[in-house]
Design an enzyme around this catalytic site. Structure first.
Site, PDB file in Angstrom:
ATOM      1  CE  LYS A  41      -1.776   3.017   1.937  1.00 38.10           C
ATOM      2  NZ  LYS A  41      -2.039   4.531   1.614  1.00 38.10           N
ATOM      3  N   GLY A  93       7.151   5.202   7.991  1.00 37.57           N
ATOM      4  CA  GLY A  93       6.297   6.488   8.483  1.00 37.57           C
ATOM      5  C   GLY A  93       6.477   7.084   9.820  1.00 37.57           C
ATOM      6  CB  SER A  94       4.513   9.517  11.504  1.00 34.19           C
ATOM      7  OG  SER A  94       3.346   8.795  11.956  1.00 34.19           O
ATOM      8  N   GLY A 103       3.073   4.401  13.336  1.00 32.17           N
ATOM      9  CA  GLY A 103       3.643   3.163  13.496  1.00 32.17           C
ATOM     10  C   GLY A 103       3.335   2.328  14.726  1.00 32.17           C
ATOM     11  CD  GLU A 112      13.026   4.952   8.566  1.00 35.09           C
ATOM     12  OE1 GLU A 112      12.700   5.533   9.775  1.00 35.09           O
ATOM     13  OE2 GLU A 112      12.759   5.285   7.280  1.00 35.09           O
ATOM     14  CB  CYS A 160      13.284   9.081   7.704  1.00 36.05           C
ATOM     15  SG  CYS A 160      14.273   8.047   6.700  1.00 36.05           S
ATOM     16  CD  GLU A 189      10.961  12.514  11.249  1.00 33.24           C
ATOM     17  OE1 GLU A 189      11.987  12.090  10.679  1.00 33.24           O
ATOM     18  OE2 GLU A 189       9.992  12.100  11.384  1.00 33.24           O
TER      19      GLU A 189
END
Length: 494
Positions: free
Chosen positions: A183, A236-237, A241, A258, A292, A392
């Site tokens: 996806k 992703g974030s 996550g 990650e 990232c 972030e």
């Protein structure tokens, strides 16, 4: 499909408008709905893709299940040959893929990303998946391990580098003998769809790779929650996550995560600033800071602080901003939500008392139109407890934090929840060794902003930056499970 470029190319032929890939067929969503993919430089529509939900995910899982036995049983060298053929097609169409990804992500034209090389590296690991022999209690017994694929696996990737992340995630999973349901992010699904189309042309069987498009809260949420997904990968974030991990927990589905970073760049007085400064500025403005591994915190010893800030400001002011097809250094942010988010962080930095050295606004002029542009931004006088130093931002915002000594530098560098990448700038080998051991990060780079000096380095994080590794020699092993086999003869030896 309309590609907004002065010179349309064959990229149009790489995407089937309004369709996704399930079981080797290009099909619409079962919902009948679509969503538009927008060029972030001008908000114009690039294409439409299916807006899928759990029913489409279920169809893709069924297709992957049908394909799995034959793909698992295909010998590893044959699987590798198909991946090499896929890599060759990616290389053949590299210019078109580069243009497609540039438009949907908004990044400037860098030249074709190294996707073919990444895939060749992975393909080379396919027939290196090996078990080990085990000692036994008696000489008439034999013990060994097998590494086997999980079966049908799933992956969700973000929008900032959809092409490279697609080939590294999908390539490793299928090299191990799994079949996959992918996806991609709703903001950048076109490059993954184009790459999947080339995989079919390469001869990878129908159903081995399935790409389902849609929103995260619909198709994305349904994938890790599916009871027949045997392993998940997510980039992703941290917030998303944690939702992915919770969904996987219900079915005890293993996964790797990650989840981004707040990467420090520690600058010592003996650093070569002629090398360090351009690399640090490039590292935070590359892809508009939407990386990232971006080195978003500069932790600098006070004796070199003033000179470093002056040089950083000068270098950041040289960064040119504009749409992807112009010869610029930096493009727009991906969407309006991210645009508002980054501008909000800039305001938070000013409100917290940080000194805005350069940038901090939205560039004006005809070239920027309705695009999601923001200026490269440098803050000085940042303290470790400020929001801009801890969270972030995922934008071109660089924060400078002054420290007194190496001990404090380590404390500040390790003082966030993240631990993805850290960089050290020094001419002293002893300092480099101490810092490499002390920094809590999955990757430590010395005199290198992004840690990109090695080939095949495992990539992943410590702490809230996630767990598991991609891109290294063991990346294919991450998608396998270990079986222990013990054998003895049916009739004992006489």
């Amino acid at each position: 499909m309309t590609l907004t470029t002065p010179n349309p190319t064959l990229a149009e032929s790489l995407v089937v408008d309004g369709a996704q890939l399930i079981g080797g067929e290009w099909v619409p969503s079962r919902t009948g709905r679509t969503l538009d993919v927008i060029n972030p430089a001008n908000r114009e529509r690039l294409a439409s893709v299916p807006r899928s939900d759990a029913s489409d995910i279920d169809a893709a899982v069924e297709a992957a299940e049908r394909a799995f036995p034959a793909w698992r049983d295909l010998n590893a060298t044959a699987r590798a040959a198909l991946l090499f053929r896929w890599a060759a097609l990616i290389e053949e169409h590299s210019a078109e893929i580069d243009q497609l990804e540039s438009q949907e992500v908004g990044r400037p034209h860098w030249g074709p990303p190294p996707m073919a090389g990444q895939l060749r590296f992975i393909a080379g690991q396919a027939d290196k998946v090996q078990g080990v022999s085990l000692p036994t209690y008696s000489p008439d017994a034999l013990g060994f391990t097998l590494r086997e694929p999980y079966g049908v696996v799933g992956a969700i990737i973000p929008w900032n580098a959809p092409g490279p992340m697609f080939v590294t995630e999908v390539g490793a999973a299928i090299a191990a003998g799994n079949t996959i349901v992918m996806k991609p992010a709703e903001d950048a699904p076109l490059t993954p769809l184009a790459l999947a189309k080339l995989s079919i042309e390469a001869g990878i069987p129908a159903g081995v790779i399935n790409v389902v498009t849609g929103y995260g809260h619909e198709a994305g949420a349904a994938l890790p929650a599916h009871p027949r997904i045997r392993r998940m990968g997510f980039t992703g974030s941290p917030f998303t996550g944690s939702l992915i991990m919770a969904a996987c927990a219900k079915n005890l589905t293993p996964l790797h995560l990650e989840l981004g970073g707040k990467s420090p760049q520690v600058v010592f007085p003996d650093a070569d600033l002629d090398v360090a400064v351009p690399a640090m500025v490039s590292g935070i403005t590359l892809n508009t800071g939407q990386i990232c591994a971006a080195g978003s915190r500069v932790v600098v010893l006070r004796s070199v602080h003033d000179e470093l800030v002056e040089r950083l400001a000068t270098q950041m002011q040289k960064i040119t901003v504009g749409p992807w097809h112009q010869p610029v250094n930096m493009g727009p942010l991906i969407n309006e939500k991210q645009h508002d988010r980054v501008l909000g962080y800039i305001e938070a930095g000013k409100d917290a008392g940080a000194d805005l050295v350069t940038g901090g606004g939205v560039p004006r002029g005809g070239d920027y139109g309705d695009g999601f542009f923001v200026e490269p931004t440098l803050f000085d006088g940042v303290s470790p407890d400020m929001k801009i130093a801890r969270e972030e931002i995922f934008g071109p915002v660089l924060s400078v934090i002054a420290v007194d000594d190496e001990r404090e530098a380590i404390e500040v560098a390790n003082g966030t929840d993240y631990g993805l990448v850290a960089s050290v700038w020094t001419s002293d080998v002893g300092t480099a060794i101490r810092m490499s051991r002390a920094l809590q990060a999955g990757q430590v780079a010395v005199n290198n902003a992004l840690g990109a000096a090695v080939i095949g380095g495992p990539f992943g994080g410590y702490k809230s930056s996630g767990f598991g590794r991609t891109m290294g020699a063991d990346s294919v092993l991450e998608w396998t499970q270990v079986k222990t086999v013990s054998m003895r003869p049916a009739t004992p030896a006489r």
